[in-house]
Design a protein around this motif. Structure first.
Motif: not given
Lengths: 252, 282
Positions: A58-76
């Protein structure tokens, strides 16, 4: 204490100037069903789509913060988003099987991830259809168009399609909203069965459904998590007045 | 009053449709009547004889079919790839608008301009000479914008749910295009291709200077041979025929064959689309 499969920390999301998710913090337990409920437009589907990064489209999406799955940040930066989506399956609101045969629908994800061997494909497709409680109904019509199935069967086919690539997490975005009561009952039975092997997150605005299928429930309102707890506690003894009002049908 | 107004408009629409259909049928009937005298099996399977006052138009039929085939073999892959790029990959909106605008302008360019272009580029610059190849490529460029536009529309008509389902399984963009978008878009793409063949078969000006000859005694043996073609045959008979009493009926007969050929091609497109739509309903 149960292990958290997904940890969401200080998550904020904007669609252009619209602040849709506000400082979300949530620990989603492993091998359990977590329901995210709330009125339409509260941001629950958007939150769900953050977990497999479908909001990337989705164009224009901005995300801050973290989502960790099994301790790994999926936005890394180092995360391979295609591998992520293989681990985090998704089923959509409206059943959306491909206009292909039943078999090809389930085999699609397998082929994408490089499985070519006919025998192995067949075995995995069969297993996924069995796990999705669909095999007995369609085992003689594997090569018929998926779009000829009933709505409830189509939705279980979509679950089989997601299961085939062997995910760890399954995201369900109001999966029963287009189904009749009997199909919904079958789907809920399936969800309860699947929790033994998978971590499941289900978005719903149907209170009874959240009560019936989930172990944990998060209540969302206007982009915020109001309350998160064991489902029975949320429904019998909500701490927040807004949760109580929602449960009593005062809005939503 | 409201009802009366509705009725009046309804009748006007009705008449408009009728007039359109009447024209189509009169064209077919007039051409058939004028060409009746020469129409026979031999007219379709034979070669022209006696200064084209007798005999058939077989080489022109073959020539037209070959030209249309080369055109589509050239334009279809090129057009489909270009459309995929425009729909799925191009990100610069300004550039995209310029390309689309240029494409639309190209689609509206008079066909004789393509003929001159083909003459200077394929015939002269590339040295293909007046040949099947030059004419086929010229026709290919003529139908390219139509194919690009139709393919773009077919790709855009693919519902987003299918793409999302594919992405959610971990597919890359190209896997999604190849595995989901193109299979769903293919009836539309094929329809555009077949209509393109029909358009290419019917054009005169683009092949007049690039491929066609008024008369050869043999069928083309290679891509570099000149060919006869139905539209040019008609043009030749009507402008250079010395014996109108023989040539004019042959021209009408040829026109009838051409018309039937193009209608048959369009019919195939309709049948293909009907079958594929039925198999892949959503």
């Amino acid at each position: 204490m149960v292990r958290s499969k997904i940890v969401i920390e200080h998550l904020n999301l904007w669609f252009d100037d619209n602040h849709v998710l506000k400082n979300i913090n949530l620990h989603i337990p492993e091998q359990a069903v977590t329901a995210i409920m709330g009125p339409s437009g509260c941001g629950k589907s958007t939150l769900l789509r953050c977990i497999n990064r479908m909001n990337d489209f989705i164009p224009g999406t901005r995300i801050e913060g973290h989502i960790l799955i099994d301790g790994k940040d999926i936005y890394h930066d180092t995360i391979n988003v295609y591998e992520l989506r293989k681990r985090v399956g998704m089923v959509f609101q409206k059943p959306n099987p491909f206009p292909k045969s039943i078999f090809e629908n389930v085999a699609y994800g397998l082929k994408i991830h490089g499985i070519r061997d006919r025998k192995l494909l067949h075995e995995k497709v069969r297993k996924a259809l069995i796990d999705a409680n669909l095999w007995d109904e369609i085992k003689n019509r594997l090569h018929e168009p998926a779009l000829e199935l009933s709505g409830g069967q189509q939705q279980r086919l979509c679950i089989a399609r997601a299961l085939a690539v062997e995910p760890e997490i399954i995201l369900l975005d109001e999966p029963a909203s287009a189904l009749d009561p009997i199909s919904t009952a079958k789907l809920e039975e399936l969800i309860r069965k699947l929790r033994e092997k998978y971590t499941i997150v289900i978005v719903t605005h149907n209170l009874q459904q959240a009560a019936r299928v989930s172990d944990y429930t998060a209540f969302m309102l206007m982009g915020e998590i109001v309350e998160f707890d064991v489902t029975t506690k949320i429904f019998t003894n909500p701490k927040d007045r807004r949760t109580e009002n929602y449960l009593m049908g005062k809005f939503g | 009053m409201k009802l009366l107004r509705q009725k009046v408009w309804f009748i006007i629409f009705h008449i408009a449709v009728l007039i359109g259909i009447v024209f189509l049928f009169t064209i077919i009937v007039v051409i058939m009547l004028n060409g009746m005298k020469v129409l026979s099996i031999e007219f379709i399977t034979g070669f022209p004889r006696k200064g084209m006052t007798e005999g058939g138009i077989f080489p022109a039929i073959i020539g037209t079919l070959l030209l249309a085939m080369i055109a589509i073999c050239f334009a279809l892959p090129l057009g489909v790839f270009a459309a995929i790029y425009l729909c799925e990959y191009a990100e610069n909106r300004l550039l995209l608008r310029i390309i689309r605008g240029a494409n639309n302008a190209l689609a509206g360019t008079p066909s004789v301009v393509f003929g001159l272009f083909g003459l200077s580029v394929f015939v002269k610059l590339f040295g293909f000479g007046v040949s099947l190849l030059s004419g086929g490529l010229t026709l290919g460029i003529l139908i390219l914008p139509v194919i690009i536009r139709a393919t773009e529309e077919a790709i855009r008509a693919v519902p987003h749910e299918f793409r999302y389902a594919s992405y959610a399984l971990g597919a890359t963009k190209w896997q999604t295009i190849r595995g989901t978008v193109l299979p769903v878009a293919i009836p539309g793409i094929l329809t555009s291709a077949i209509l393109g063949i029909g358009r290419a078969a019917g054009e005169t000006a683009p092949i007049l200077f690039t491929a066609a000859t008024f008369y050869t005694r043999r069928l083309p043996r290679s891509l570099f041979d000149e060919v006869m073609a139905l539209p040019v045959h008609i043009y030749g008979l009507m402008t250079e025929g010395m014996y109108p009493q023989y040539h004019v009926p042959i021209a009408y007969g040829t026109a009838f064959v051409l018309l039937m050929l193009v209608l048959a091609i369009n019919l195939i497109a309709i049948i293909i689309r009907y079958h594929m739509r039925r198999a892949k309903r959503w």
